[in-house]
Design a protein around this motif. Structure first.
Motif, short mmCIF file in Angstrom:
data_model
loop_
_atom_site.label_atom_id
_atom_site.label_comp_id
_atom_site.label_asym_id
_atom_site.label_seq_id
_atom_site.Cartn_x
_atom_site.Cartn_y
_atom_site.Cartn_z
N MET A 174 0.79 -1.29 -0.01
CA MET A 174 -0.07 -0.03 -0.16
C MET A 174 1.01 1.26 0.07
O MET A 174 0.63 2.19 -0.81
N ARG A 175 1.93 1.25 0.68
CA ARG A 175 2.83 2.40 0.88
C ARG A 175 3.49 2.73 -0.34
O ARG A 175 3.81 3.88 -0.83
N ARG A 176 3.88 1.71 -0.80
CA ARG A 176 4.67 1.98 -2.29
C ARG A 176 3.68 2.41 -3.29
O ARG A 176 4.19 3.07 -4.22
N ASP A 177 2.42 2.09 -3.37
CA ASP A 177 1.37 2.60 -4.01
C ASP A 177 1.07 4.00 -3.74
O ASP A 177 0.05 4.53 -4.36
N GLY A 178 1.60 4.63 -2.55
CA GLY A 178 1.31 6.06 -2.13
C GLY A 178 0.10 6.03 -1.32
O GLY A 178 -0.58 7.32 -1.37
N MET A 179 -0.23 4.97 -0.73
CA MET A 179 -1.35 5.04 0.37
C MET A 179 -0.95 4.70 1.67
O MET A 179 0.08 3.94 1.89
N THR A 180 -1.67 5.30 2.91
CA THR A 180 -1.06 4.95 4.18
C THR A 180 -2.46 4.25 4.73
O THR A 180 -3.43 4.61 4.77
N PRO A 181 -1.92 3.14 5.29
CA PRO A 181 -3.07 2.24 6.02
C PRO A 181 -3.51 3.12 7.31
O PRO A 181 -2.84 3.94 7.79
N ALA A 182 -4.84 3.00 7.57
CA ALA A 182 -5.42 3.73 8.81
C ALA A 182 -6.60 2.95 9.18
O ALA A 182 -6.94 1.85 8.59
N ILE A 183 -7.22 3.30 10.38
CA ILE A 183 -8.17 2.69 11.07
C ILE A 183 -9.12 3.69 11.67
O ILE A 183 -8.67 4.74 12.31
N LEU A 184 -10.46 3.37 11.33
CA LEU A 184 -11.24 4.61 12.08
C LEU A 184 -12.09 3.71 13.05
O LEU A 184 -12.57 2.62 12.63
N TYR A 185 -12.12 4.13 14.32
CA TYR A 185 -12.97 3.55 15.32
C TYR A 185 -13.63 4.58 16.31
O TYR A 185 -13.40 5.72 16.08
N GLY A 186 -14.76 3.92 17.06
CA GLY A 186 -15.42 4.74 17.97
C GLY A 186 -16.17 4.13 19.02
O GLY A 186 -16.24 2.86 18.85
N PRO A 187 -16.46 4.61 19.98
CA PRO A 187 -17.08 3.99 21.23
C PRO A 187 -18.56 3.34 20.74
O PRO A 187 -18.88 2.55 21.29
N LYS A 188 -19.23 3.82 19.74
CA LYS A 188 -20.33 3.26 19.36
C LYS A 188 -20.50 2.90 17.89
O LYS A 188 -21.63 2.49 17.10
#
Length: 214
Positions: free
Chosen positions: A22-36
């Motif tokens: 992913m990083r080689r393709d110019g993308m950054t891994p991420a995560i979205l989370y929340g209490p609900k």
């Protein structure tokens, strides 16, 4: 509070190999989370994310995430909780986003900026800053980027407190209102305070040394 728009794609590949690809393709891994809500694995354009984080300069901000899952897209609101970067290159490695609700009160640390040069400093005093930020509670879009407090008229012996900070009526100050933000002290008191702090530190170090020997 500042707002930034970002596009994010849902990712279905995991692990170190997938992340490196992913990083080689110019993308950054991420995560979205929340209490609900359940956590969602994402990938974001590295250049766009880097540019936004540089503009942000560690200030509080709401990210309007346009999350695309391939079939449809939804808008989610989030704040940055953590950004991991490579120790040598500084390249982005991973980002954590916390989902927030625009209509629910939250607590934020808001920086305090001290404006001007105190006249007491010109007369030989020293300015002691006790608080660099305060805690405010309210709707996220009502939270200011920072608070300003003018120190120009402060003389030696003067103090400004949390009660002197001007905040919107929709927000609640969580610090004690009589807590000192900044004080102008005489040079002799400043020196005495420094010597006292040094003495306390020496006693603490001696105590630690004695414990180690025992």
């Amino acid at each position: 509070m500042l707002q930034y728009d970002l596009n994010a794609d849902v990712r279905n590949t995991y692990g170190k190999c997938a992340a490196r690809s992913m990083r080689r393709d110019g993308m950054t891994p991420a995560i979205l989370y929340g209490p609900k809500s359940d956590a969602i694995s994402l990938k974001l354009n590295t250049k766009s994310l880097t540019k936004t984080l540089v503009a942000l300069q560690r200030r509080n901000a709401v990210f309007n995430l346009e999350v695309n899952d391939g079939a449809s897209s939804t808008k989610r609101y989030a704040i940055v909780k953590e950004v991991q970067a490579a120790p040598i290159s500084g390249d982005l490695v991973h980002a954590d986003f916390l989902e927030v609700k625009l209509d629910e009160p939250m607590i934020f640390d808001v920086p305090v900026k001290y404006i001007g040069v105190a006249k007491g400093v010109d007369l030989g005093g020293e300015m002691h800053i006790a608080l660099t930020s305060v805690k405010l509670k309210g709707l996220i879009l009502d939270i200011p980027d920072f608070l300003e407090i003018v120190v120009s008229d402060m003389s030696i012996g003067d103090r400004l407190h949390c009660s002197d900070l001007v905040i919107p009526s929709s927000l609640e100050m969580l610090n004690e209102l009589d807590a000192t933000c900044v004080a102008i002290v005489s040079e002799s008191k400043a020196q005495a305070g420094a010597e006292e702090a040094e003495a306390v530190e020496e006693v603490s170090e001696e105590g630690s040394a004695e414990e180690s020997e025992s």
